[in-house]
Design a protein around this motif. Structure first.
Motif, short mmCIF file in Angstrom:
data_model
loop_
_atom_site.label_atom_id
_atom_site.label_comp_id
_atom_site.label_asym_id
_atom_site.label_seq_id
_atom_site.Cartn_x
_atom_site.Cartn_y
_atom_site.Cartn_z
N HIS A 1 16.07 -6.64 0.52
CA HIS A 1 17.49 -7.10 1.34
C HIS A 1 19.04 -7.21 0.70
O HIS A 1 19.77 -7.56 1.27
CB HIS A 1 17.07 -8.89 1.29
N PHE B 1 18.38 -16.70 -2.68
CA PHE B 1 17.13 -15.95 -1.66
C PHE B 1 16.39 -16.19 -1.39
O PHE B 1 15.50 -16.03 -0.82
CB PHE B 1 18.10 -15.33 -2.37
N GLY C 1 15.31 -19.35 0.11
CA GLY C 1 15.71 -19.73 1.55
C GLY C 1 15.15 -18.35 2.08
O GLY C 1 15.71 -18.80 3.46
N GLY C 2 15.40 -17.43 1.55
CA GLY C 2 15.16 -15.89 2.36
C GLY C 2 17.12 -15.63 2.70
O GLY C 2 17.59 -16.41 2.78
N PRO C 3 17.03 -14.41 3.89
CA PRO C 3 18.60 -14.13 3.59
C PRO C 3 19.09 -15.83 4.93
O PRO C 3 20.47 -15.15 5.29
CB PRO C 3 17.91 -12.71 4.79
N ASP C 4 18.03 -16.19 5.92
CA ASP C 4 18.48 -17.05 7.24
C ASP C 4 19.42 -18.68 6.09
O ASP C 4 19.47 -18.86 6.64
CB ASP C 4 18.02 -17.67 7.88
N GLY C 5 18.69 -19.13 4.45
CA GLY C 5 18.42 -19.87 4.43
C GLY C 5 19.03 -20.50 3.25
O GLY C 5 18.81 -21.19 2.61
N ASN D 1 21.66 -19.88 2.25
CA ASN D 1 23.34 -21.22 2.00
C ASN D 1 22.46 -22.64 2.60
O ASN D 1 23.60 -23.45 2.68
CB ASN D 1 24.17 -20.74 2.97
N SER D 2 21.63 -22.75 2.52
CA SER D 2 21.16 -23.92 3.78
C SER D 2 21.35 -25.62 2.44
O SER D 2 20.84 -24.80 0.80
CB SER D 2 19.43 -23.98 3.74
#
Length: 154
Positions: free
Chosen positions: A111, A125, A128-132, A134-135
């Motif tokens: 990624h 990362f 949360g992975g690429p989409d999470g 910043n959660s």
């Protein structure tokens, strides 16, 4: 055509079995186009391991949660697949610290979205992975990793 696809898949599976490649073993996933700019540090991995299981190398698998998680990094089968499907199978790889770390490094490297990643970037990362990343959940996770002695610099 199918013979060639089968040969390519066989070669990729063999490479993944040897643990020498981050290339995905699934023919529908494209291989990475370049080498990662940076790799997660051993110190950061250790802090993540402490958060996930107190780095318990004997933890095994927890089938009471969905999805099932295994090993000191509490890897799921989907994470193992996304990280290159190292080892014999996902449960045994996840329970082997070195194999799990190879999986994590490959997943994060595929990624390659950071120019100069910090442990905070990697931990967010990882969680949360690429989409999470910043959660609010990633914020909480990073605070737990930082409490293990890792700073945003390592």
């Amino acid at each position: 055509m199918y013979l060639i696809q089968g040969l390519v898949l066989g070669i990729l599976l063999w490479c993944a079995h040897l643990g020498e490649s981050c290339f995905p073993v699934h023919p529908t996933s494209p291989p990475p186009t370049s080498s990662p700019k940076a790799e997660i540090t051993a110190e950061c991995l250790q802090c993540i391991c402490k958060v996930e299981s107190i780095c318990n190398l004997e933890i095994g698998c927890d089938s009471a949660v969905e999805p099932e998680k295994c090993g000191p990094y509490q890897l799921t089968e989907a994470y193992w697949e996304a990280g290159g499907s190292h080892g014999e199978d996902w449960r045994s790889c996840a329970q082997d610290k070195t194999c799990a770390e190879d999986t994590i490094k490959c997943y994060l490297g595929q990624h390659d979205i950071f120019d100069s990643p910090t442990c905070e970037d990697w931990a967010r990362f990882y969680h949360g992975g690429p989409d999470g990343m910043n959660s609010a959940s990633a914020d909480t996770y990073w605070n737990r990793v930082r409490a293990q002695g890792c700073s945003e610099l390592n």
